[in-house]
Design an enzyme around this catalytic site. Sequence first.
Site, PDB file in Angstrom:
ATOM      1  N   ARG A  46      -9.507  -3.557  11.020  1.00  0.00           N
ATOM      2  CA  ARG A  46     -10.170  -4.879  10.783  1.00  0.00           C
ATOM      3  C   ARG A  46     -10.585  -6.023  12.051  1.00  0.00           C
ATOM      4  O   ARG A  46      -9.999  -5.437  13.313  1.00  0.00           O
ATOM      5  CB  ARG A  46      -9.541  -5.906   9.888  1.00  0.00           C
ATOM      6  CG  ARG A  46      -8.274  -6.354  10.433  1.00  0.00           C
ATOM      7  CD  ARG A  46      -7.765  -7.555   9.209  1.00  0.00           C
ATOM      8  NE  ARG A  46      -6.256  -7.845   9.684  1.00  0.00           N
ATOM      9  CZ  ARG A  46      -5.570  -8.685   8.736  1.00  0.00           C
ATOM     10  NH1 ARG A  46      -6.164  -9.035   7.825  1.00  0.00           N
ATOM     11  NH2 ARG A  46      -4.318  -9.117   9.173  1.00  0.00           N
ATOM     12  N   ASN A  63     -12.101 -14.525   8.503  1.00  0.00           N
ATOM     13  CA  ASN A  63     -10.921 -14.416   8.218  1.00  0.00           C
ATOM     14  C   ASN A  63      -9.987 -14.690   9.374  1.00  0.00           C
ATOM     15  O   ASN A  63     -10.330 -13.446  10.508  1.00  0.00           O
ATOM     16  CB  ASN A  63     -10.406 -13.245   7.450  1.00  0.00           C
ATOM     17  CG  ASN A  63      -9.013 -13.458   6.946  1.00  0.00           C
ATOM     18  OD1 ASN A  63      -8.689 -14.234   5.972  1.00  0.00           O
ATOM     19  ND2 ASN A  63      -7.986 -12.864   7.680  1.00  0.00           N
ATOM     20  N   GLU A  64      -9.406 -15.615   9.572  1.00  0.00           N
ATOM     21  CA  GLU A  64      -8.599 -15.927  11.008  1.00  0.00           C
ATOM     22  C   GLU A  64      -9.440 -15.386  12.193  1.00  0.00           C
ATOM     23  O   GLU A  64      -9.039 -14.130  12.970  1.00  0.00           O
ATOM     24  CB  GLU A  64      -7.090 -14.876  10.701  1.00  0.00           C
ATOM     25  CG  GLU A  64      -6.394 -15.457   9.680  1.00  0.00           C
ATOM     26  CD  GLU A  64      -4.947 -14.829   9.795  1.00  0.00           C
ATOM     27  OE1 GLU A  64      -4.709 -13.689  10.194  1.00  0.00           O
ATOM     28  OE2 GLU A  64      -3.880 -15.493   9.370  1.00  0.00           O
ATOM     29  N   GLU A  97      -2.725 -19.461   3.377  1.00  0.00           N
ATOM     30  CA  GLU A  97      -1.903 -18.148   2.991  1.00  0.00           C
ATOM     31  C   GLU A  97      -0.288 -18.661   3.216  1.00  0.00           C
ATOM     32  O   GLU A  97      -0.010 -18.899   4.453  1.00  0.00           O
ATOM     33  CB  GLU A  97      -2.164 -17.011   4.016  1.00  0.00           C
ATOM     34  CG  GLU A  97      -3.504 -16.481   3.763  1.00  0.00           C
ATOM     35  CD  GLU A  97      -3.862 -15.152   4.678  1.00  0.00           C
ATOM     36  OE1 GLU A  97      -2.980 -14.748   5.278  1.00  0.00           O
ATOM     37  OE2 GLU A  97      -4.977 -14.827   4.679  1.00  0.00           O
ATOM     38  N   TRP A 107       4.795  -7.379   9.392  1.00  0.00           N
ATOM     39  CA  TRP A 107       4.254  -7.397  10.574  1.00  0.00           C
ATOM     40  C   TRP A 107       5.176  -7.977  11.776  1.00  0.00           C
ATOM     41  O   TRP A 107       4.944  -7.631  13.063  1.00  0.00           O
ATOM     42  CB  TRP A 107       2.932  -7.967  10.757  1.00  0.00           C
ATOM     43  CG  TRP A 107       2.752  -9.434  10.152  1.00  0.00           C
ATOM     44  CD1 TRP A 107       2.483  -9.525   9.054  1.00  0.00           C
ATOM     45  CD2 TRP A 107       3.346 -10.541  10.867  1.00  0.00           C
ATOM     46  NE1 TRP A 107       2.434 -11.290   8.556  1.00  0.00           N
ATOM     47  CE2 TRP A 107       2.955 -11.684   9.784  1.00  0.00           C
ATOM     48  CE3 TRP A 107       3.910 -11.080  12.022  1.00  0.00           C
ATOM     49  CZ2 TRP A 107       3.427 -12.829   9.885  1.00  0.00           C
ATOM     50  CZ3 TRP A 107       4.333 -12.413  12.242  1.00  0.00           C
ATOM     51  CH2 TRP A 107       4.100 -13.273  11.418  1.00  0.00           C
ATOM     52  N   GLU A 160      -0.457  -2.965   4.256  1.00  0.00           N
ATOM     53  CA  GLU A 160      -0.008  -3.906   3.965  1.00  0.00           C
ATOM     54  C   GLU A 160       1.275  -3.698   2.811  1.00  0.00           C
ATOM     55  O   GLU A 160       1.519  -4.618   2.188  1.00  0.00           O
ATOM     56  CB  GLU A 160      -0.269  -5.214   3.898  1.00  0.00           C
ATOM     57  CG  GLU A 160      -1.076  -5.812   5.231  1.00  0.00           C
ATOM     58  CD  GLU A 160      -1.925  -7.263   5.384  1.00  0.00           C
ATOM     59  OE1 GLU A 160      -2.141  -7.571   4.279  1.00  0.00           O
ATOM     60  OE2 GLU A 160      -2.200  -7.442   6.494  1.00  0.00           O
ATOM     61  N   GLN A 161       1.336  -2.501   2.650  1.00  0.00           N
ATOM     62  CA  GLN A 161       2.303  -1.959   1.366  1.00  0.00           C
ATOM     63  C   GLN A 161       3.589  -2.528   1.438  1.00  0.00           C
ATOM     64  O   GLN A 161       4.348  -2.860   0.163  1.00  0.00           O
ATOM     65  CB  GLN A 161       2.306  -0.553   1.297  1.00  0.00           C
ATOM     66  CG  GLN A 161       2.523   0.104   2.274  1.00  0.00           C
ATOM     67  CD  GLN A 161       2.429   1.694   2.166  1.00  0.00           C
ATOM     68  OE1 GLN A 161       3.144   2.357   1.380  1.00  0.00           O
ATOM     69  NE2 GLN A 161       1.251   2.228   2.186  1.00  0.00           N
ATOM     70  N   HIS A 173       4.288  -5.949   2.659  1.00  0.00           N
ATOM     71  CA  HIS A 173       4.236  -7.161   2.375  1.00  0.00           C
ATOM     72  C   HIS A 173       4.346  -7.682   1.128  1.00  0.00           C
ATOM     73  O   HIS A 173       3.516  -7.437   0.091  1.00  0.00           O
ATOM     74  CB  HIS A 173       2.740  -7.553   3.047  1.00  0.00           C
ATOM     75  CG  HIS A 173       2.586  -9.066   3.480  1.00  0.00           C
ATOM     76  ND1 HIS A 173       2.617  -9.919   2.340  1.00  0.00           N
ATOM     77  CD2 HIS A 173       2.234  -9.355   4.614  1.00  0.00           C
ATOM     78  CE1 HIS A 173       2.555 -11.215   3.010  1.00  0.00           C
ATOM     79  NE2 HIS A 173       2.288 -10.616   4.299  1.00  0.00           N
TER      80      HIS A 173
HETATM   81  C1  GAL Z   1      -2.910 -12.773   7.717  1.00  0.00           C
HETATM   82  C2  GAL Z   1      -4.123 -12.259   7.149  1.00  0.00           C
HETATM   83  C3  GAL Z   1      -3.988 -11.616   5.912  1.00  0.00           C
HETATM   84  C4  GAL Z   1      -2.760 -10.598   5.859  1.00  0.00           C
HETATM   85  C5  GAL Z   1      -1.556 -11.314   6.304  1.00  0.00           C
HETATM   86  C6  GAL Z   1      -0.189 -10.558   6.159  1.00  0.00           C
HETATM   87  O1  GAL Z   1      -2.716 -12.767   9.059  1.00  0.00           O
HETATM   88  O2  GAL Z   1      -5.197 -13.160   7.070  1.00  0.00           O
HETATM   89  O3  GAL Z   1      -4.981 -10.599   5.518  1.00  0.00           O
HETATM   90  O4  GAL Z   1      -2.925  -9.582   6.901  1.00  0.00           O
HETATM   91  O5  GAL Z   1      -1.594 -12.011   7.328  1.00  0.00           O
HETATM   92  O6  GAL Z   1       0.948 -11.450   6.399  1.00  0.00           O
END
Ligand code: GAL
Length: 652
Positions: free
Chosen positions: A106, A144-145, A317, A325, A365-366, A368
Site C-alpha cells: 500500500r 490513510n496515515e 485506530e 508489526w 495482518e492476519q 493482528h
Molecule cells: C495502521 C493502519 C491500519 C493497520 C494498522 C495495524 O498503521 O492504518 O491499516 O495497518 O496500522 O496496526
Amino acid sequence: MSVRALGVCYYPEHWPEELWAEDARRMAETGISFVRIGEFAWSRLEPKRGATEFDWLARAIDVLHGAGLKVVLGTPTATPPKWLVDEMPDMLPVGQDGRVRGFGSRRHYDFSHEGYRAECARITEALARRFGAHPGVVAWQTDNEYACHLTALSYSEAALSGFRDWLGRKYQSPDALNRAWGTVFWSMEYQSFEEIELPNVALTEPAPAHVLDFRRYSSQAIVTFNRLQADIIRRFSPGRDVIHNFMGRTLSFDHFDVGADLDVSSWDSYPLGFLDQWSPRSPEFKAEFARAGDPDLQALHHDLYRATSNGRWWIMEQQPGPVNWAPHNPAPRDGMVRLWTWEAFAHGAEVVSYFRWRQAPFAQEQMHAGLLRPDSEPAPGLLEAAAVAGEIAGQDLPMPGRADVAIVFDYPSAWAWTAQPQGREFDYFRLVYDLYKALRRLGLSVDFLDAKSADPSPYRLVLVPGLFAWPEALREALGRLDGLALVGPRSGSRTADFAIPAALPPELPAPLDALKVTRVETLPPNLDVPMEGGAGAFQVWREMLETGDASVRLRADDGEPALVGTGPLLYLGGWPDETLAFDLLKGLAEEVGLPVLDLPPGLRLRRAGGLSYVFNYGSRTLRLSEHGLAGNFRLGADELPPSGVAILEGEA
Ligand code: GAL
C-alpha cells in the site's frame, strides 16, 4: 453534553455479505456507534478504469446505518489499484536510494504526481457524489496515515519538478537561493532552478538549507494533496466532518498544516508496538510496561494532535490486542484496552475507534488482533470495549479546558535537527518527550502550541525546547509573558535559512537580549555534565553561555551557567536528564503557583473539565490517597488495581 463514543474499523469487502447484518448488530450491541469503512477498497470500487462498482458499498452503508451505526467513509487513495499503476507507472514513489517503491502492498504513490492527484480527485468526487448525502455517512477520512511506511519523502521525477517550481516561487531568482543556501561553500552555486537536484543524489552531506527546503516542499505536497480531497468532500457532502488519521511519532510533515484543513484530527494509537519500537526508555522499564505501554507516549500524542485541529480529535485506530508489526507483539494486560480508551477520553477524544472489528485470517495482518477472533468469537478487547461503553453511557464528561503548561512544538525543527543533528542522540521528539514526561510525573496537564501561530500569553508556564528558528511573533510574545517561559536548549539557534544568527543565538528579546551561546558540544553517552550541588546533569547537548547581566539560576559543577534569566524569560543551556528535568520543572511550576505532585512511574493523572482522571499503568495496586489524590470517586476507588481507572470529582 460532550460527545464521547466508541467506534470500530470494519472492512465489509473482506467478509461475505451475509455476515454484515450480524456484524452490525453485534457492534451496536457492544455499544459501538461509529464505524469506519472503505479506506482500502479501490480495487473493489473500480476494478477497471471507469467501471465503478459502488452498489456493494451502498448496501454495506445501508446495513450499518440500519443497525444505528454512524459511518465514517474513507477515500481509498492510500491503495491505488494495479491497473492505475500500470497506466502511469511514474506515479510510484522513489526511495532515497533512487529505487522505485512498487506495487504489492500500500501507499505506493507519490504526493507530487499531478496525474495521481487527478485520479484521487476523480474517485473522491465519485464517492462523495454517491454517498455524500447519505444520512448514515457522518464523516469522511481522507486517505490513510499520510507518511506511513516512510512515504512522506519521495525522490521521483514528479517530486523534482514540483520542488524546482516551489523553489522558483520561494526565491524568485537563483541568486537569492544561492545566498539562502550558502552555495558558495564547496562551489555549489546554481545558475538556474533547472540545475537543482533532489538532496539524495549528493555524494556526501548536501547543504542543510537544501535539505530543509526539500522537507518543507514535501510537507506542503501532503498538505495540498489532503486539501484537494477535503475540498471535494465539503462540496458534495456538506455538514460532515473531514478527518485524517495521523500516526504516532511521525514528524515527516507538518501536522498543524494538514490539521488546518480538517474538522477533526485523529490518530492511530498502538501503545505496545510503540513502546517496543520507539520508546527511548531503559530495557527494565520496557519490560515492566511491556503489557501496558509507555504511560506518557500516548498522552503526548493525544495532547499534540488535539492542538492540530482546534481541539476536536479522535482515536481512529486503537490497539485491541497484540499487533503484528512491532519487533515483539505481546498481549495487553487485562484492562489495558479499557484504560487506553479512558485516557484518550480524559484528553478530550470525542471518539475512540478500535482497529479492527474481526481479525483477518488472510494477508499481511492476519496476526493482528481484532475485537473478534477470526472465528467471530469475542476476543478479550471486545469485552473491554463493551465495559467502557457501559461506563460512558449517560455520563457527562466535559472537554478539557486550558492545560497548566504549554509546550511550543515545531515540525520544521524536527527536520532541521535531522539534517544537522551534531550528535547522534539529538532527536527533537525525544527532547520534547523528556520534558513532557517530567510534567506528567508532576501531575501537570499540557497543551501543545504550533510555533507558527502560538499564543503563549494565557499560560503560566511555557516551554520552548529545540526550536530551530524564531517566528518573530512568538519571540516578541515571550518577552511580554505574564508567566514564565523556559527556552532552550538549542532554541533560536538558526535563521529560517539555516544559518547561525549574526549576533549569535538564542536571540531572545529583553531582558535576555544580551545572552549569547558562544559554543556548543554534544555529549556521547556517559559524558554527562553534572549540575552544581549534584541534582541531575546535562546529557546529549550542552552550551556555553555568555550571560551579560542576566542572573544565573543554576550552574554546572564546572562553574559554567546552566540556567539563566529572570522571569518571564529563562534560558536552559543543555538537555536535562530525568532528575534535572523534574527538579527544574517542579521549581518553575511552584514559582508560578501550579499544583505539583510526584507520581510513581505507573500512576498518571489528567485533570480535565472539572474532573481528575487517574490511571494505573503499573502492575501493582496503588492507594491514591498516598499519592496526594483524594476526593469523591465517580469511577473506581482509592485502591487502584493494575490497569485501573479512577475518576475523581474536581481537579484533585
Ligand atoms: C495502521 C493502519 C491500519 C493497520 C494498522 C495495524 O498503521 O492504518 O491499516 O495497518 O496500522 O496496526
